[in-house]
Design a protein around this motif. Structure first.
Motif, short mmCIF file in Angstrom:
data_model
loop_
_atom_site.label_atom_id
_atom_site.label_comp_id
_atom_site.label_asym_id
_atom_site.label_seq_id
_atom_site.Cartn_x
_atom_site.Cartn_y
_atom_site.Cartn_z
N ARG A 74 0.77 -1.24 0.06
CA ARG A 74 0.05 0.12 -0.02
C ARG A 74 0.89 1.17 0.08
O ARG A 74 0.57 2.32 -0.43
CB ARG A 74 -1.09 -0.11 1.44
N TYR A 75 1.87 1.33 0.72
CA TYR A 75 2.66 2.40 0.85
C TYR A 75 4.42 1.94 0.50
O TYR A 75 4.49 0.77 0.67
CB TYR A 75 2.73 2.90 2.34
N MET A 76 5.17 2.87 0.13
CA MET A 76 6.46 2.75 -0.10
C MET A 76 7.24 2.26 1.47
O MET A 76 6.60 2.82 2.61
CB MET A 76 7.08 4.21 -0.56
N ASN A 77 8.25 1.28 1.31
CA ASN A 77 8.59 0.92 2.36
C ASN A 77 9.59 1.93 3.14
O ASN A 77 10.05 2.76 2.48
CB ASN A 77 9.51 -0.39 2.19
N PRO A 78 9.71 1.89 4.49
CA PRO A 78 10.47 2.94 5.32
C PRO A 78 11.94 3.27 4.82
O PRO A 78 12.42 4.31 4.84
CB PRO A 78 10.19 2.53 6.78
N ILE A 79 12.52 2.28 4.42
CA ILE A 79 13.99 2.24 3.87
C ILE A 79 14.10 3.18 2.71
O ILE A 79 15.06 4.28 2.60
CB ILE A 79 14.71 0.72 3.76
N SER A 80 13.30 2.75 1.68
CA SER A 80 13.29 3.50 0.50
C SER A 80 13.05 4.90 0.48
O SER A 80 13.42 5.91 0.15
CB SER A 80 12.27 2.84 -0.55
N GLU A 156 10.04 -1.28 15.36
CA GLU A 156 9.04 -0.67 14.83
C GLU A 156 9.25 0.93 15.28
O GLU A 156 8.77 1.43 14.50
CB GLU A 156 8.09 -1.17 15.81
N HIS A 157 9.93 1.38 16.37
CA HIS A 157 10.29 2.88 16.33
C HIS A 157 11.09 3.13 15.36
O HIS A 157 11.08 4.30 14.86
CB HIS A 157 10.83 2.98 17.83
N LEU A 158 12.15 2.26 14.88
CA LEU A 158 13.03 2.63 13.78
C LEU A 158 12.10 2.89 12.49
O LEU A 158 12.42 3.60 11.76
CB LEU A 158 14.19 1.49 13.71
N VAL A 159 11.30 1.94 12.33
CA VAL A 159 10.45 1.93 11.03
C VAL A 159 9.74 3.42 11.05
O VAL A 159 9.81 4.42 10.05
CB VAL A 159 9.30 1.00 10.94
N ALA A 160 8.99 3.75 12.25
CA ALA A 160 8.33 4.93 12.42
C ALA A 160 9.40 6.20 12.22
O ALA A 160 8.99 6.98 11.53
CB ALA A 160 7.65 5.02 13.95
N ILE A 164 9.21 9.21 9.30
CA ILE A 164 9.16 10.55 9.72
C ILE A 164 10.24 11.36 9.09
O ILE A 164 9.95 12.47 8.76
CB ILE A 164 9.19 10.85 11.31
N PHE A 165 11.35 11.00 9.46
CA PHE A 165 12.46 11.70 8.84
C PHE A 165 12.74 11.50 7.41
O PHE A 165 13.34 12.60 6.66
CB PHE A 165 13.72 11.26 9.66
N GLY A 166 12.26 10.73 6.65
CA GLY A 166 11.96 10.80 5.27
C GLY A 166 11.06 11.95 4.82
O GLY A 166 11.55 12.78 4.00
#
Length: 257
Positions: A74-80, A156-160, A164-166
């Motif tokens: 559904r959404y772009m992955n957090p790393i990308s 999971e905080h790392l993902v969040a 956020i910082f992206g």
């Protein structure tokens, strides 16, 4: 025929590989189909990047929780997403320094140490690496601040925080380029205002994630600002040491003028 990506067997009428999901390409590469593919990926209003960008304002909890709970299409992955933000941030700093000729360190130090400020400009050559190194620390801060909620673990905080910082990095580019292009303002003044706005946005996201009240969000936000300020001092000291070791700075630069 076989899939060019995973070599799974395909029927001749397949448009996509049922095994890996890759598009089946039957034509030779041309400028036209490269442009069509790029246009679809970048400018289609329904693609995952723009959807992620929009929903990180309106429903950030859905973006983050979707990835955490295993909904990955559904959404772009957090790393990308974070990597795109870091790349755009690097472009922004290049334009500010080389095109707009903005001093990113001037007035960040006392008037007696203007030479230190000028020489510390090398820090921005490493901002991309620094962004990747610092995000685990921000995740640690938010994990500690919300540990009582027992809702998200550290990963999971790392993902969040990656989401956020992206988002913050992209906003910084969108806001700073026209401001510095049109007005003569100091970068350190802009940066402090943007830092506060970033923390407000960050805790708006966590308020949505944890369904917090206003008072609880403000208290945690103030604690986070204090942690961030201490971290920035530590980073400043670290880069001063690196500057001395690499010859970018000299002890004489720190002497009162």
């Amino acid at each position: 025929m076989n899939c060019a990506n995973c070599e799974a067997s395909l029927r001749s009428d397949f448009g996509y590989c049922p095994t890996c999901g890759a598009k089946v390409v039957r034509t030779r590469l041309t400028l036209k189909n490269v442009w069509e593919d790029m246009s679809f990926q970048l400018f289609n209003l329904d693609n995952t990047f723009l959807k992620t960008f929009r929903h990180m304002f309106s429903q950030p909890q859905n973006v983050i929780n979707s990835y955490i709970t295993g909904i990955r299409k559904r959404y772009m992955n957090p790393i990308s997403y974070f990597a795109i933000g870091v790349t755009l941030s690097g472009i922004m700093f290049y334009i500010l320094r080389k095109v707009y000729e903005v001093s990113l360190t001037e007035n960040s130090f006392s008037d007696t140490n203007t030479q230190v400020a000028a020489n510390m400009d090398f820090v921005f050559d490493y901002q991309g690496i620094l962004s990747y190194l610092i995000i685990p620390l921000y995740a640690l801060f938010t994990w500690l601040l919300f540990m009582d909620k027992k809702q998200l673990n550290y990963t999971e905080h790392l993902v969040a925080n990656a989401y956020i910082f992206g988002q913050i990095s992209m906003l910084q580019l969108i806001i700073s380029l026209p401001i510095f292009g049109l007005f003569d303002i100091r970068y350190d003044v802009f940066n402090w205002f943007f830092l506060i706005a970033s923390v407000i946005y960050q805790f708006y996201v966590f308020k949505k994630l944890f369904n917090l009240g206003i008072s609880g969000t403000i208290l945690r936000g103030l604690a986070y600002l204090t942690m961030t300020f201490i971290l920035m001092i530590g980073i400043g000291i670290l880069f001063a040491i690196i500057g001395l070791m690499t010859g970018k700075l000299n002890l004489e630069d720190f002497a009162p003028k």
